[in-house]
Each structure stands twice: as C-alpha cells, then as structure tokens.
Design a protein around this motif. Structure first.
Motif, PDB file in Angstrom:
ATOM      1  N   TYR A 135       0.843  -1.198   0.000  1.00 47.43           N
ATOM      2  CA  TYR A 135       0.000   0.000   0.000  1.00 47.43           C
ATOM      3  C   TYR A 135       0.877   1.246   0.000  1.00 47.43           C
ATOM      4  N   ASN A 136       0.379   2.305  -0.600  1.00 42.68           N
ATOM      5  CA  ASN A 136       1.078   3.593  -0.601  1.00 42.68           C
ATOM      6  C   ASN A 136       0.627   4.434   0.585  1.00 42.68           C
TER       7      ASN A 136
ATOM      8  N   ALA B  81       5.272   4.153   2.121  1.00 40.90           N
ATOM      9  CA  ALA B  81       4.747   2.881   1.615  1.00 40.90           C
ATOM     10  C   ALA B  81       4.870   1.804   2.696  1.00 40.90           C
TER      11      ALA B  81
END
Length: 126
Positions: A38-39, A95
């Motif tokens: 995921y960012n 991230a």
C-alpha cells in the motif's frame, strides 16, 4: 477428564514439543495467508487497522519504530490475545506491506481472512 488432568496433559505436550524441536533449530514460520503493498505509511496503516477491528475483536497495535515494523494483534473483548495478526512493514517513504497471519486452523475462520484483506484495502485507499 478433570481440569487438573487436562492441564497436566497440555503441559506435558508443550514440554515434549520443546524438547523434540531441538535447541539449535529454529521453527519455520508459517507463511502469511495473504500480503499486500500500500502507498500508506506503516504507522498510519497500523493505526487504521487497529481502529477497524474485525468481527467482535479489538485491535491492539505495537509499533517498533526503530525496526520499521508494527503488529496489530486481535484480542477478545476480555483482553485475551488471539494468534491472529496484521504485520505491517515500512518499505519506503510513505509505503508499507501488510501481512495477515493466523495460526488458528479450525474450520470456519476463512471468512475472517477476506474481511481482514478488505479492511486493509480500505485503510490503504487514500
């Protein structure tokens, strides 16, 4: 079977497992049930996952800032920790990678896996 007998059997089984594993060999960790990138910074992801518990569980976060790793352990309402965890790792600036692990293998736990993934996806969406 009495409670005392049951406790003795469980204790003996635990001792046997420790002695048969050997002191020099490390047990191999079970692979995660799923993982996703995921960012979102790992601390933000951790706090979001802890704030969005699954089912009747409560999420207890532990952030190890020096290692860039955090864990959200699911607990019962009385505080009993379950062997169900999100493990969140810092992978770069802003991230993270989330792993879902549970050692419970009794049937009926499969729906919690997809619910946990959906919650991580929701936390990972900006």
């Amino acid at each position: 079977m009495t409670t005392r007998t049951l406790c003795f059997v469980l204790l003996a089984s635990g001792v046997a497992a420790c002695t048969t594993t050997g002191l020099t060999s490390k047990p191999q960790p079970n692979p995660p049930i799923w993982s996703a990138a995921y960012n979102v910074p790992y601390t933000v992801m951790t706090n979001c996952l802890a704030a969005r518990p699954i089912g009747g569980f409560t999420g207890v976060p532990r952030i190890q800032a020096e290692d860039g790793v955090a864990t959200v352990t699911l607990t019962l309402g009385d505080g009993t920790q379950m062997a169900i965890n999100y493990i969140i790792r810092r992978t770069g600036s802003g991230a993270s990678v989330v792993e879902w692990r549970r050692s419970l293998t009794v049937g009926g736990w499969e729906p919690i896996d997809s619910e946990a993934h959906a919650r991580a996806d929701a936390c990972g969406s900006p």
